[in-house]
Design an enzyme around this catalytic site. Structure first.
Site, PDB file in Angstrom:
ATOM      1  CB  THR A   1      -0.930  -0.002   1.245  1.00  0.00           C
ATOM      2  OG1 THR A   1      -1.669  -1.234   1.244  1.00  0.00           O
ATOM      3  CG2 THR A   1      -1.894   1.161   1.250  1.00  0.00           C
TER       4      THR A   1
ATOM      5  CE1 TYR B   1       2.566  -8.405   2.505  1.00  0.00           C
ATOM      6  CE2 TYR B   1       4.296  -6.767   2.296  1.00  0.00           C
ATOM      7  CZ  TYR B   1       2.985  -7.144   2.138  1.00  0.00           C
ATOM      8  OH  TYR B   1       2.087  -6.243   1.603  1.00  0.00           O
TER       9      TYR B   1
ATOM     10  CE  LYS C   1      -0.044  -7.204   5.031  1.00  0.00           C
ATOM     11  NZ  LYS C   1       0.198  -6.056   4.151  1.00  0.00           N
TER      12      LYS C   1
ATOM     13  CB  VAL D   1      -1.338  -5.368   7.954  1.00  0.00           C
ATOM     14  CG1 VAL D   1      -0.624  -4.214   7.268  1.00  0.00           C
ATOM     15  CG2 VAL D   1      -0.411  -6.018   8.982  1.00  0.00           C
TER      16      VAL D   1
END
Lengths: 311, 311, 311, 311
Positions: D53, D141, D169, D213
Site C-alpha cells: 500500500t 510477508y 503478515k 494490517v
C-alpha cells in the site's frame, strides 16, 4: 504378431471442423454436408472432428454420434478422419472411440481429463489405459489453456512408445515445448507431430512437423493448403505473401473482442458469411454482440479481397 | 402462482460423499450402504453426492445413476440430498437433474462448465438456462482450482434473484471472496451459502454461513457435527479443542503427499481403515504409494486417539 | 530536428551475459574479462548485460556499475552493448540508463515493473515515460514468467512509434505472440525484434526476427553464431546438424533439475567447466546439488564432443 | 547470552500506510505528518510503512529514507513501527533495515524476492540469510499475487524457529493457508500472525491471529480499532454493525474499477477527500479516471454517514 500403428498417411492441413448447429441446438445436417464438401474441395488432407473448435465438450452424445456418422459417410475415405473423444470419464471416451471405429474413422484424439489438476504420472496412466482399450490409434492432445496441465515432453516420449499412440496435436502455442516434441520425433520418426495454432504452421512444418490443425482452414481451406505446400517446398516468396494474411485472420477475425467465444464466433460468423452454416454456438459460450459481428464481416471482406489478389 | 424456492431446511454439515468403488471400477453398493449409514449415524444434516470428492467427472453415467438411486433409497428422506450434476454439456447436466428428481433428491448443484475459459457473461447465461430448465432447485458451485473461473460476487448476486437458484457452495478457500458472498446473503437472507474447505467451518459459520460441505465428515461425521454445533453456540472451549484436530486431518491425512490424488486418497484410505469401503479411485487420478498409505494410517490412528480423548 | 532512433546495427546473436561472481558475492572482474573475450572471440554480434541471465534483480548497485564499466571498456565498441535497467522504480532504472550512457553503451532494455500486476494502460504509460527520459534508445522486454504481465501486441505497436523505443526482446516462448510482433515489424521495419529462447532461434530468424538473445551463447558463442548464419542463409543441412545440439543443451544443461536455478546453474556450471568463471549465483536462487552438477558436466562433455564433430 | 526476539508488544490494527506524494513525485512531508497524526489519533496499535500500500517497489531510495525518518520522528515511540524492506536484492533490503534501525523503528518486514520464480528451498535460504544479517527483528510477508510464490506453512514453521524472525503478515486471502499459519502459532505462541485483507479481520482475530494490517485503517483508523476490540471481546452485536461497512469499503472504495490501481486509488482518493493528502500515485500504476474518482467520493460520503450513525 503385434502391429505397431502409425499415422504416416496423415500429413498437411487437418481442419478442426466446427459443428454446424441449428438454432434449436441440434446438428445442422445440411450445413455439415456443405462444410464437409467445402473442405474436401479446398484440398484438405484430413479432418479432425469434435475438437475444441468443434465444441466437443458442450455437445450432447446424440449430436456427437450424428456428426461422426455423417462426416464419415460424406468424406467416404477420401482423406483420413480423426475423431475427438476428449472427456473426463475414460468410459465415455471409449464409447465414442467405438462409434468412430464403427463408422470407419481412422484415428481418435483425446486431451487429458480436465477437471482435476493432474500430475505427469496421472497423465501417463490415463493415456496408457486409453490407448490399451481404444479400438483406433490414438493421438495425444496438448492444450494447457483448456486442461490446466501440460503433457511434458518426457511423458510424450514415454507414451510415444505405446503401439497404439501415433502422434500428438499441440495447441499450447509454446515454441520451446514444440521444439522438444520435435526432439521426440527425431528419436521416433513415425510419431506424428501436428501444431494447433495456424500462425505457427510455416515455422512448424519448416522445423519438421507433420502438419497443422488449422482452424482457419474451415473458412479458407485452399489458402492453408497452399501455405503448407509452400512451407514444404521452401517457397519463401509464397510464404511471404500468405503469412501476413494468416496473421490478419488471426488478429482481425479471431481477435475480434475480449469475449471467451471470440475465436469460435470469428470462424462461425465467417462461415455464415460464406453461406455454409449458421453462426449458432453452444452454451456455456455466449456469442459476440452485433457490432462485433459487423466488424468480423467487414474484416472478412478485406481478407477475401487480399486472398483473391494472390491469384 | 410462482413459487420461489429456497433451501432453508438445509443447514450444518453436508458431507461431499466419496463414491465407493470395486476394483473393477463399478460401484460398490454394499460399501455405499455402509457409508450412508455411517454418515446418518454420525448425525450429518444432509448429503452432497457426486461432488468433486465423489469423483463425478470420472464416473460413467450408469454409476452415477446407481449412486443417486441407492443413496436416495437408503437415506429415505431422513435428511436432504443434493446431487452433483456438473458437466460441460448442459443437456448432460439436465439429464442427471431429472434422475435426481425422479429418485426423490432435493437439490442439484453444478460447477460452471470447465473446458472453455469463461467470462462472467457466459457464466450468467449458463446458470440462468440451467436453472430455468432444472426440475430441482439449483446450487451454484464455485471451485476455481478445478474450473479455471470464479463466479464473481456480482454474478452470484444477480443469479441469486433467480427463483430456482437457492444457494452456493464455495470451495475457493478465498476468505475475501467468501465475505463478499456473505454480503450477498445479507441482501437476500434466504440465499444459502456453504463453505467447502472444512478448515474454515468455524469462521464461516461464525460469520453467517449456513454450513460446511466438509470432506472429512466422510470419516468422522460426528466430529464435524459437534464442531458445527459449537460454532453455532459460540462455545469457544469446544472449538479450541476440536479445531486443532481438524487441522491435523487437513495436514496429515489430506496433505500426505504432493500427488494430485492426495486429498481423495487420504479420505478413501481412512475409510478403508475404518472398514467402510475399499480405497480404489478412478483414473485419471492415480493413487498414492504404499509408503504414503502407511503414513496415512499411522496418522489416522493418532487422530482417532485424540478424538476419543475429547470425550 | 528530431532524430528517430533505431537499432539497425544490431542483428544476430546477442548473448545475455552471466554475471561472474566471487564466493564473497562481489563481481569477479578477471572472470568478467575472460567471459567478455570468450564471447568476442566467438563472434557474437552484441552484448546484453544485466538481463535475467545476468541476475540483474539480485545484484546490488555497485556491482551493476562495475559490470557496465568493465564490459564497455573491454568490448571497446567492437560490437554494440545493451544494458539491462529493469527495476520496479522508474528512477532507479533511469539512474542506470545514465551509467550505461556515460560508459559508452549503446542501448538500454527494461522489462515492465514486476511487483504490482499491471494492465496495458499502466505498461504504456510506464514505457512512454521511461523512453522520454532515457538517455539511450530503449528496448522493451517481454517476459511474463517473471513479470506476471504480457506487453500485448497492440501495446507494442503503439510503443514502437515512440522515437526512443527501438525494439523488443521477447522471452515468452509464445509462438503466436511472436508472430504478432513480426506483424508489428512488417508495419515498421526499423523496429527490432529479438527472440529470447534460443530453441526458437532458427524459426524466428527464418520468420523475420533480427536475432536471438541466446543464453547458451555464453558457453558456445560460435555455435550460435554459426546457427544464426545458417538460418540467414537458408542452409538447411547445417541447421539440421546444429539444432539437435541446441535442444540437447536446452534439455540436458538447462533442464538438469526442477530447481528454480536450473537454467542459470546449467550455464554457470558449464562456464566453470570451461575455466571461465566460478559457478557462484546470488540469493534468492540456491544452486543445484552436487549430483546435478556432476550430471551437467557429463552432459556437457558429450555436447562438446558433438560440437567438435561438426567440424 | 542469546536473545530470542518476539513481537509480543504488537497486537491489533497496524495500518499499512500510504506514501503521500507531491505531484512532482517527491514525498509530501506535511501530508505524511497529517496522516501519521490521523492514525495516532485513531488509536492504531502500530505502523507498517513501506508496504505494498506504501508503493515500496515504486519509490526511489531517497523517498524511502525520508519516510522512515519522518514517521519515526512523529510517532516518537508511541507505538511500534514496522518498516518494509522488500527488494529483489538482499543487500538493498539490508541497507534499509539499517536505516530503519538507525531511526528507531522496531521491526522490518520483507516479502520474498519477486523476480525469479522461487521454490521453498530458495525462500528458506533467503529469509535465513536476511534474518541472520538484519539489525532488527524480521517479519515474513506472504503475498503470492505480487511475488508469484507462497511461503508454504512448513517453510514458515521452520523459519519461525529463527531467533530473529518474529512473525508473518499474510496477504494471500487464502483461508486454509491462514489456518495452517495458526497451527504454526499453536506450536510457537510467541510467533506473531497478522492478516492482510481487512475483510478477514474479525474471523482471523477470532481464530487466534494477533491483528490485521488493514489498508482501510488509513482512512478510518478508529473504525478498524473498534472492530478489532469487538472481535477480541466477542461482541457480536458490534461486529454485526461494523462488518457490513468494512465490506462496503472493500467493494465500493477498493473495487471501484478494473484498473490495477483500483485499491490504491480508492484509499488515496478517500484521503484526499478527508484533506489528508493528494491522491498522486507512482508509475507504473496509472490512476483511475475522473468518473471513477467521482464514484469513489460519492460512495465514501455514504460510508462516512453510516460510520457516524454507529455512534
Amino acid at each position: 504378431m503385434e502391429i505397431t500403428h502409425n499415422a504416416i498417411n496423415l500429413k498437411g492441413i487437418i481442419p478442426p471442423t466446427v459443428t454446424p448447429l441449428l438454432s434449436s441446438g441440434e446438428l445442422d445436417k445440411k450445413a455439415t454436408e456443405r462444410l464437409t464438401k467445402h473442405l474436401l474441395d479446398g484440398g484438405v488432407h484430413g479432418f479432425f472432428i469434435l475438437g475444441t473448435t468443434g465444441e466437443i465438450s458442450s455437445l450432447k452424445p446424440s449430436i456427437k454420434k450424428e456428426l461422426i456418422s455423417l462426416t464419415c459417410r460424406i468424406v467416404d475415405r477420401a482423406v483420413p478422419i480423426i475423431v475427438g473423444i476428449t472427456h473426463t470419464a475414460l468410459d465415455s471416451s471409449l464409447k465414442f472411440a467405438k462409434v468412430a471405429k464403427d463408422n470407419g474413422a481412422d484415428y481418435v484424439v483425446a486431451a487429458p481429463p480436465f477437471f482435476f489438476p493432474l500430475d505427469q504420472q496421472d497423465i501417463t496412466a490415463y493415456y496408457t489405459r486409453l490407448a490399451d482399450l481404444s479400438p483406433l490409434p490414438l493421438f495425444l492432445y496438448n492444450f494447457p489453456a483448456m486442461t490446466k496441465c501440460s503433457i511434458e515432453p518426457d511423458t510424450v516420449a514415454e507414451l510415444s512408445k505405446h503401439n497404439n499412440i501415433v502422434g500428438i496435436k499441440d495447441s499450447s502455442g509454446n515454441g520451446v515445448y514444440f521444439q522438444k516434441l520435435l526432439s521426440v520425433k527425431r528419436s521416433n520418426p513415425e510419431f506424428s507431430v501436428f501444431v494447433g495454432p495456424e500462425e505457427l504452421l510455416v515455422q512448424s512444418v519448416y522445423s519438421g512437423a507433420d502438419g497443422a490443425v488449422a482452424g482457419g482452414a474451415n473458412i479458407f481451406p485452399s489458402l492453408y493448403v497452399k501455405l503448407y505446400e509452400a512451407a514444404m517446398a521452401g517457397d519463401q516468396e509464397t510464404i511471404n505473401r500468405i503469412q501476413p494474411i494468416i496473421m490478419e485472420i488471426s488478429q482481425k477475425i479471431y481477435g475480434n473482442s475480449s469475449k471467451s467465444s471470440s475465436y469460435l464466433c470469428g470462424i462461425k460468423e465467417s462461415l455464415y458469411f460464406l453461406g455454409i452454416c449458421e453462426s449458432n454456438i453452444c452454451l456455456p459460450l455466449v456469442t459476440v454482440d452485433a457490432e462485433t459481428k459487423e466488424r468480423i464481416r467487414n474484416n472478412l471482406e478485406k481478407i477475401i479481397f487480399k486472398i483473391k489478389s494472390l491469384g
